[in-house]
Scaffold this active site. Structure first.
Site, mmCIF file in Angstrom:
data_model
loop_
_atom_site.group_PDB
_atom_site.id
_atom_site.type_symbol
_atom_site.label_atom_id
_atom_site.label_comp_id
_atom_site.label_asym_id
_atom_site.label_seq_id
_atom_site.Cartn_x
_atom_site.Cartn_y
_atom_site.Cartn_z
ATOM 1 N N LYS A 53 0.844 -1.207 0.000
ATOM 2 C CA LYS A 53 0.000 0.000 0.000
ATOM 3 C C LYS A 53 0.873 1.249 0.000
ATOM 4 C CE LYS A 53 -3.753 -2.423 2.271
ATOM 5 N NZ LYS A 53 -4.401 -2.862 3.492
ATOM 6 N N GLN A 97 -4.354 -1.182 9.710
ATOM 7 C CA GLN A 97 -4.213 -2.524 9.133
ATOM 8 C C GLN A 97 -4.733 -3.584 10.103
ATOM 9 O OE1 GLN A 97 -3.098 -3.235 5.966
ATOM 10 N NE2 GLN A 97 -3.707 -5.333 6.399
ATOM 11 N N ASP A 120 -10.608 3.432 4.117
ATOM 12 C CA ASP A 120 -10.879 1.998 4.064
ATOM 13 C C ASP A 120 -12.388 1.726 4.149
ATOM 14 O OD1 ASP A 120 -9.466 -0.299 3.630
ATOM 15 O OD2 ASP A 120 -9.036 -0.712 5.747
#
Ligand code: NAP
Length: 289
Positions: A53, A97, A120
């Site tokens: 990412k 994460q 996200d």
């Protein structure tokens, strides 16, 4: 023989488009969108995901504002980091994460991310906005699934869509996005009786069960679009939830694993991060809070 949907190529093209738009954004506003990935602990798979990412965000011209906390960090330590990032104008988007180490609960930490930085799309606020059909960030993997379906040119309006899996991360939001496009949506899960009878009605079948090889030829309607979200690591490499060699004889379109949904998830994250940066320039978008 079906068309194999090349997620790697579609994701590459999308990233190139985002990079061009980031360059225009920087020229116009004098600052680059910033992505703050937050990694807690040393889970090897998470380290790989976060590294990718960060690398691809950098290649798209974004600022890398990564934070790493070691596994001994407390929930309060992680919360403090997220609160600082939430206030920092250089940070366009925040991604925590998952999974978090040990018994640390992710839900309350994710909800510290302001809706306008929730690239996200996993906060309760974003989930609520999705459920209401209101403007907001959509989760990256379901958005990537939708882009892959759209790449086939198959009409979703009125189509029968079946999603296998009902998680908050993948199955649930994917079903909602399909419904928003006027598909007739069925969600199957681990209690579904006669899975093949349900899935074989689908014009569009999205499989996100996390059960390697769950779906075979008998589960698929001839000519259907089959999107395989599953990823499992086996001695023979990465495999999906769909028995690819078997299903490709029946499907009209099919995603491979790897090289299908996986690359799309990061491309969508970058697209969301650019959108988050634009929101800062247009604070009239009241929902971004
Ligand atoms: P999850 O939270 O474990 O959810 C799995 C879902 O599948 C649950 O709703 C479960 O039903 C259902 N299910 C399990 N076994 C089933 C069966 N035999 N028949 C029908 N339904 C069944 O997993 P997830 O987070 O949604 O992830 C799903 C898969 O996608 C995993 O392989 C994951 O690694 C992969 N993934 C890939 C990406 C990517 O970027 N490519 C991103 C995220 C996840 P119940 O609700 O009844 O338990």
């Amino acid at each position: 023989m079906p068309v194999i949907i090349d997620g790697a190529r579609i994701a590459r093209e999308l990233r190139a488009r985002v990079a061009a738009e980031v360059a225009e954004f920087v020229a116009e506003h004098g600052w680059a969108p910033g992505l703050a990935t937050v990694l807690v602990g040393e889970d090897p798979a998470s380290e790989v995901y976060v590294r990718n990412k960060r690398r691809l965000a950098g290649e798209a011209g974004m600022k890398d504002l990564h934070r790493h906390l070691d596994a001994s960090a407390s929930t309060d330590d992680v919360a403090d980091v997220i609160r600082v990032l939430a206030e920092d104008d250089a940070v366009s988007g925040i991604l925590l994460q998952l999974p978090l180490p040990g018994s640390m609960s992710s839900a309350s930490l994710i909800d510290l991310i302001p809706p306008g930085k929730d690239v996200d799309g996993l906060t309760t606020a974003s989930a609520g906005r999705l459920a209401r059909g209101a403007e907001g960030f959509r989760p990256c993997t379901p958005s990537g699934v939708m882009a892959l379906i759209d790449s086939t040119g198959v009409e979703l309006n009125g189509a029968v869509a079946v999603v296998v899996g009902r998680s908050e991360l993948v199955g649930g939001p994917t079903a909602r996005l399909l419904l928003d496009r006027n598909a007739t949506v069925t969600i199957a899960h681990s209690h579904t009786r006669d899975l093949a009878a349900v899935t074989s009605r689908a014009d569009v079948l999205v499989v996100a069960a996390g059960r390697a090889g769950l779906i075979g030829g008998e589960h698929v309607k001839p000519g259907a679009v089959v999107i395989d979200v599953g990823i499992a690591r086996t001695p023979d490499g990465l495999v999906g939830d769909v028995r690819f060699e078997e299903v490709r004889r029946t499907a009209g379109w099919i995603t491979p694993v790897p090289g299908g949904v996986g690359p799309m998830t990061i491309a969508m994250l970058l697209q969301n991060t650019l959108r988050a940066a634009r929101l800062r320039e247009h604070p009239d978008a009241g929902w971004a809070g």
